[in-house]
Design a protein around this motif. Structure first.
Motif, mmCIF file in Angstrom:
data_model
loop_
_atom_site.group_PDB
_atom_site.id
_atom_site.type_symbol
_atom_site.label_atom_id
_atom_site.label_comp_id
_atom_site.label_asym_id
_atom_site.label_seq_id
_atom_site.Cartn_x
_atom_site.Cartn_y
_atom_site.Cartn_z
ATOM 1 N N PRO A 1 6.742 2.268 -7.053
ATOM 2 C CA PRO A 1 5.443 2.832 -6.682
ATOM 3 C C PRO A 1 4.505 1.778 -6.097
ATOM 4 O O PRO A 1 4.627 0.588 -6.388
ATOM 5 N N ARG A 2 3.565 2.223 -5.315
ATOM 6 C CA ARG A 2 2.553 1.343 -4.748
ATOM 7 C C ARG A 2 1.657 0.803 -5.849
ATOM 8 O O ARG A 2 1.672 1.304 -6.972
ATOM 9 N N ARG A 3 0.886 -0.231 -5.528
ATOM 10 C CA ARG A 3 -0.010 -0.840 -6.502
ATOM 11 C C ARG A 3 -0.926 0.230 -7.100
ATOM 12 O O ARG A 3 -1.543 1.009 -6.363
ATOM 13 N N GLY A 4 -0.981 0.268 -8.400
ATOM 14 C CA GLY A 4 -1.772 1.287 -9.088
ATOM 15 C C GLY A 4 -0.957 2.491 -9.508
ATOM 16 O O GLY A 4 -1.457 3.377 -10.208
ATOM 17 N N GLY A 5 0.289 2.541 -9.069
ATOM 18 C CA GLY A 5 1.160 3.633 -9.452
ATOM 19 C C GLY A 5 1.908 3.320 -10.743
ATOM 20 O O GLY A 5 1.541 2.416 -11.479
ATOM 21 N N SER B 1 2.705 7.437 0.889
ATOM 22 C CA SER B 1 1.348 7.038 0.530
ATOM 23 C C SER B 1 1.002 7.462 -0.892
ATOM 24 O O SER B 1 -0.040 7.076 -1.425
ATOM 25 N N SER B 2 1.879 8.249 -1.490
ATOM 26 C CA SER B 2 1.649 8.729 -2.849
ATOM 27 C C SER B 2 1.770 7.593 -3.860
ATOM 28 O O SER B 2 2.434 6.589 -3.610
ATOM 29 N N TYR B 3 1.134 7.772 -5.010
ATOM 30 C CA TYR B 3 1.277 6.816 -6.115
ATOM 31 C C TYR B 3 2.521 7.116 -6.944
ATOM 32 O O TYR B 3 2.865 6.354 -7.853
ATOM 33 N N SER B 4 3.169 8.210 -6.656
ATOM 34 C CA SER B 4 4.405 8.554 -7.347
ATOM 35 C C SER B 4 5.561 8.523 -6.368
ATOM 36 O O SER B 4 5.381 8.402 -5.154
ATOM 37 N N TYR C 1 0.809 -1.217 0.000
ATOM 38 C CA TYR C 1 0.000 0.000 0.000
ATOM 39 C C TYR C 1 0.843 1.268 0.000
ATOM 40 O O TYR C 1 0.304 2.365 0.094
ATOM 41 N N TYR C 2 2.162 1.099 -0.097
ATOM 42 C CA TYR C 2 3.061 2.244 -0.046
ATOM 43 C C TYR C 2 4.018 2.244 -1.226
ATOM 44 O O TYR C 2 4.440 1.185 -1.706
ATOM 45 N N THR C 3 4.358 3.431 -1.660
ATOM 46 C CA THR C 3 5.486 3.610 -2.577
ATOM 47 C C THR C 3 6.757 3.553 -1.745
ATOM 48 O O THR C 3 6.868 4.244 -0.728
#
Length: 121
Positions: A52-56, A101-104, A31-33
């Motif tokens: 990156p986290r999942r979805g990033g 917590s960012s996706y980047s 859940y974390y980058t």
């Protein structure tokens, strides 16, 4: 609060390899980058790699380590690794992992204590 613990550093000869580990608790690392950084004596901290986290987005690497370092994640072990091959003396430094917590690859708010990597003959 997320806690990060690095391990795997040490003394290695030029051309050698090390694998650093960053264990996260109590929350799922997926859940974390996660980024790896390093700081050499007398120099500023620099980014080495980021996953990156999942979805990033996709993983990225500093130009100085491309083709030599590989970042990976084992969700079952809640661990992010940095495989370092063909090590050079200029890779020496304290290596830190950080979480965002960012996706980047930005906005890191959690940091580990660091692990020393020394590349020397």
């Amino acid at each position: 609060q997320l806690q990060l613990v690095e391990s795997g550093g040490g003394l290695v000869q030029p051309g050698g390899s090390l694998r650093l580990s960053c264990v996260a608790s109590p929350f799922t690392v997926d859940y974390y980058t996660i980024g790896w950084f390093r700081q050499a004596p007398g120099k500023e901290r620099e980014g080495v790699s980021c996953m990156p986290r999942r979805g990033g987005g996709s993983t990225n690497y500093a130009d100085s380590v491309k083709g030599r370092f590989t970042i990976s994640r084992d969700n079952a072990k809640n661990t992010v690794y940095l495989q370092m091959n063909s090590l050079k003396p200029e890779d020496t430094g304290v290596y830190y992992c950080a979480a965002s917590s960012s996706y980047s690859c930005s906005g890191y708010t959690y940091w580990g204590q660091g692990t020393q990597v020394t590349v020397s003959s």
